[in-house]
Design an enzyme around this catalytic site. Structure first.
Site, PDB file in Angstrom:
ATOM      1  N   LYS A  50       0.841  -1.204   0.000  1.00 58.76           N
ATOM      2  CA  LYS A  50       0.000   0.000   0.000  1.00 58.76           C
ATOM      3  C   LYS A  50       0.876   1.253   0.000  1.00 58.76           C
ATOM      4  CE  LYS A  50      -0.367  -0.548   5.011  1.00 58.76           C
ATOM      5  NZ  LYS A  50      -1.122  -1.185   6.090  1.00 58.76           N
ATOM      6  N   ARG A 149     -10.884  -0.574  14.194  1.00 55.25           N
ATOM      7  CA  ARG A 149     -10.612   0.254  13.029  1.00 55.25           C
ATOM      8  C   ARG A 149     -11.465  -0.314  11.908  1.00 55.25           C
ATOM      9  NH1 ARG A 149      -4.616   1.189  10.428  1.00 55.25           N
ATOM     10  NH2 ARG A 149      -5.018  -0.962   9.790  1.00 55.25           N
ATOM     11  N   TYR A 272      16.812  29.863  10.198  1.00 56.15           N
ATOM     12  CA  TYR A 272      15.608  30.501  10.748  1.00 56.15           C
ATOM     13  C   TYR A 272      15.632  30.414  12.271  1.00 56.15           C
ATOM     14  CZ  TYR A 272      13.414  30.456   6.115  1.00 56.15           C
ATOM     15  OH  TYR A 272      13.106  30.654   4.804  1.00 56.15           O
ATOM     16  N   MET A 330      12.460  24.089   4.517  1.00 54.77           N
ATOM     17  CA  MET A 330      11.732  23.404   3.452  1.00 54.77           C
ATOM     18  C   MET A 330      12.667  22.668   2.482  1.00 54.77           C
ATOM     19  SD  MET A 330       9.058  24.892   0.610  1.00 54.77           S
ATOM     20  CE  MET A 330       7.952  25.622   1.777  1.00 54.77           C
TER      21      MET A 330
HETATM   22  C1  LIG Z   1      -0.349  -2.108   6.756  1.00 57.70           C
HETATM   23  C2  LIG Z   1      -0.967  -3.417   7.076  1.00 57.70           C
HETATM   24  C3  LIG Z   1      -0.175  -4.575   7.186  1.00 57.70           C
HETATM   25  C4  LIG Z   1       1.324  -4.539   7.157  1.00 57.70           C
HETATM   26  O1  LIG Z   1       1.801  -4.069   8.415  1.00 57.70           O
HETATM   27  P1  LIG Z   1       3.359  -3.942   8.729  1.00 57.70           P
HETATM   28  O2  LIG Z   1       3.386  -3.536  10.162  1.00 57.70           O
HETATM   29  O3  LIG Z   1       3.893  -2.901   7.820  1.00 57.70           O
HETATM   30  O4  LIG Z   1       3.957  -5.277   8.486  1.00 57.70           O
HETATM   31  C5  LIG Z   1      -0.818  -5.786   7.345  1.00 57.70           C
HETATM   32  N1  LIG Z   1      -2.179  -5.850   7.434  1.00 57.70           N
HETATM   33  C6  LIG Z   1      -2.965  -4.751   7.366  1.00 57.70           C
HETATM   34  C7  LIG Z   1      -4.438  -4.893   7.492  1.00 57.70           C
HETATM   35  C8  LIG Z   1      -2.388  -3.504   7.199  1.00 57.70           C
HETATM   36  O5  LIG Z   1      -3.166  -2.408   7.151  1.00 57.70           O
END
Ligand SMILES: *Cc1c(COP(=O)(O)O)cnc(C)c1O
Length: 388
Positions: A50, A149, A272, A330
């Protein structure tokens, strides 16, 4: 004759003019996948890709995982799934964030994406879709076992199991849940979630099931079921010492180009907010800043940001640690190179993440987690792929 410069803003700028480099070691990624697959066996190991493979790029990560035999991928959003499909024509692609509406189901069908059904509402959308197309396209079922969730309740999953065993309306390819506290191995919720999950999977005989993210791969067989779902461990290893298990190869190196060197006297202000120098210093100004995902929270230890005292970031140059001086801005960050024995020059690259500075240490210094560091890396780097 030298090759003309080819600026290509936002898509991996020419190495000779980019402010920094994002180097991705494909051999290290593959080694991490193999190690996780070994730890997970006989369960199969999916790849969580993802957010553009945690910011590293689906175009390089998906083919590399495929070449190691990975045939199951998880993404968050439908358009990410479509992108993965373009690299992985035969893989199972699970989309975690659900269906939200009927038209989206057609998109899933068109690209052979597997929706993860998170609620009875998702179930009815997918049932209606399968009814309309006249065949049962595969889906996954996400059960919430304690994270609050995504996912349907255990009770909803149990009644879905009962109903579907009669109607056979859905082709359920996977039953999954997600741990809330996998980063704390001794947290009591892990065992509680496992127990609820065992109850649910028993109600779906013959269906593959999956609970473990990266950290939970290390919890052992009880947590592996038929499939594990590591993400971060592929890209950053694990925060615990897993070198004995092979999950440690650093995949990502980030460097920043020195664009100016200067000397400044004790007491004068830098950057800054004019952070005062504690000593006569040699300073290297590097072309990286928070717009590149180098967090402002890594400003030097003396800088007060919103009342929080920063721990202080550092880089690595010519074999020495070089602390950040003043505020990360930045586009620019200033490093104290006074103690570097070698002659520092413009165009030198300061390592910010890599073999000498782990992403776990960078994240800790910034008050965050490696996931956020990786997924925030910006588009101005020259991206270089090594290995493979
Ligand atoms: C992001 C995610 C993972 C992977 O988690 P990691 O901690 O990066 O290994 C697995 N299952 C779900 C449902 C996730 O959202």
């Amino acid at each position: 004759m030298t090759t003309p410069l080819r600026p290509s803003f936002g898509t991996g700028t020419d190495q000779r003019i980019a402010g920094g480099e994002l180097i991705i070691d494909i051999d290290a990624l593959k080694a991490n996948y193999r190690a996780l697959a070994r730890l997970s066996a006989p369960a199969v190991t999916a790849g969580v890709v993802k957010a553009n493979a945690y910011g590293l790029g689906l175009d390089v990560i998906v083919p590399a995982l495929l070449s190691e035999g990975c045939q199951r991928f998880f993404v968050a959003m439908p358009d990410e799934g479509i992108a993965v499909r373009s690299y992985a024509p035969d893989a199972a692609i699970f989309v975690l964030s659900g269906l939200y509406r009927r038209e989206v189901a057609d998109l899933y069908a068109q690209h052979r994406l597997t929706p993860v059904l998170n609620s009875p509402r998702d179930v009815s959308i997918w049932e209606a879709h399968c009814g309309a197309i006249g065949h049962r396209a595969p889906c996954a079922v996400h059960v919430d076992t304690g994270m609050n969730r995504l996912g349907m309740t255990v009770a909803e999953a149990l009644s879905l199991a009962e109903e579907n065993s009669l109607t056979q309306a859905l082709d359920i390819a996977l039953v999954m849940s997600h741990l809330a506290c996998a980063d704390q191995a001794d947290h009591p919720l892990n065992a509680q979630q496992l127990q609820s999950f065992q109850q649910v999977r028993a109600a779906f005989p013959g269906v593959e099931s999956s609970l473990a993210n990266s950290a939970a791969v290390l919890f052992g067989k009880d947590f592996h079921h038929e499939m594990t779902r590591p993400g971060i461990a592929l890209y950053a290893g694990l925060p615990v010492d897993t070198s004995d298990q092979g999950v440690h190869a650093p995949v990502v190196t980030v460097t920043a180009r020195v664009v100016q060197l200067r000397t400044a006297s004790a007491g004068v202000g830098v950057g800054y907010g004019a952070t005062p120098l504690a000593r006569d210093s040699r300073l290297a100004v590097a072309a990286i800043g928070y717009a590149d995902g180098y967090p402002r929270a890594l400003s030097s230890a003396d800088v007060h940001l919103r009342g929080v005292r920063a721990a202080g970031g550092f880089g690595f140059l010519h074999g020495r640690r070089v602390p950040v001086i003043g505020r990360v801005t930045m586009d620019l960050t200033i490093f104290d190179v006074t103690d570097v024995g070698a002659d520092v020059q413009p165009n030198d690259q300061i390592e910010l993440i890599g073999p000498n500075i782990s992403i776990h240490d960078v994240a800790a210094a910034a008050g965050t987690i490696p996931y956020e560091i990786l997924t925030s890396l910006g588009s101005r780097f020259h991206r270089r792929i090594v290995g493979a």
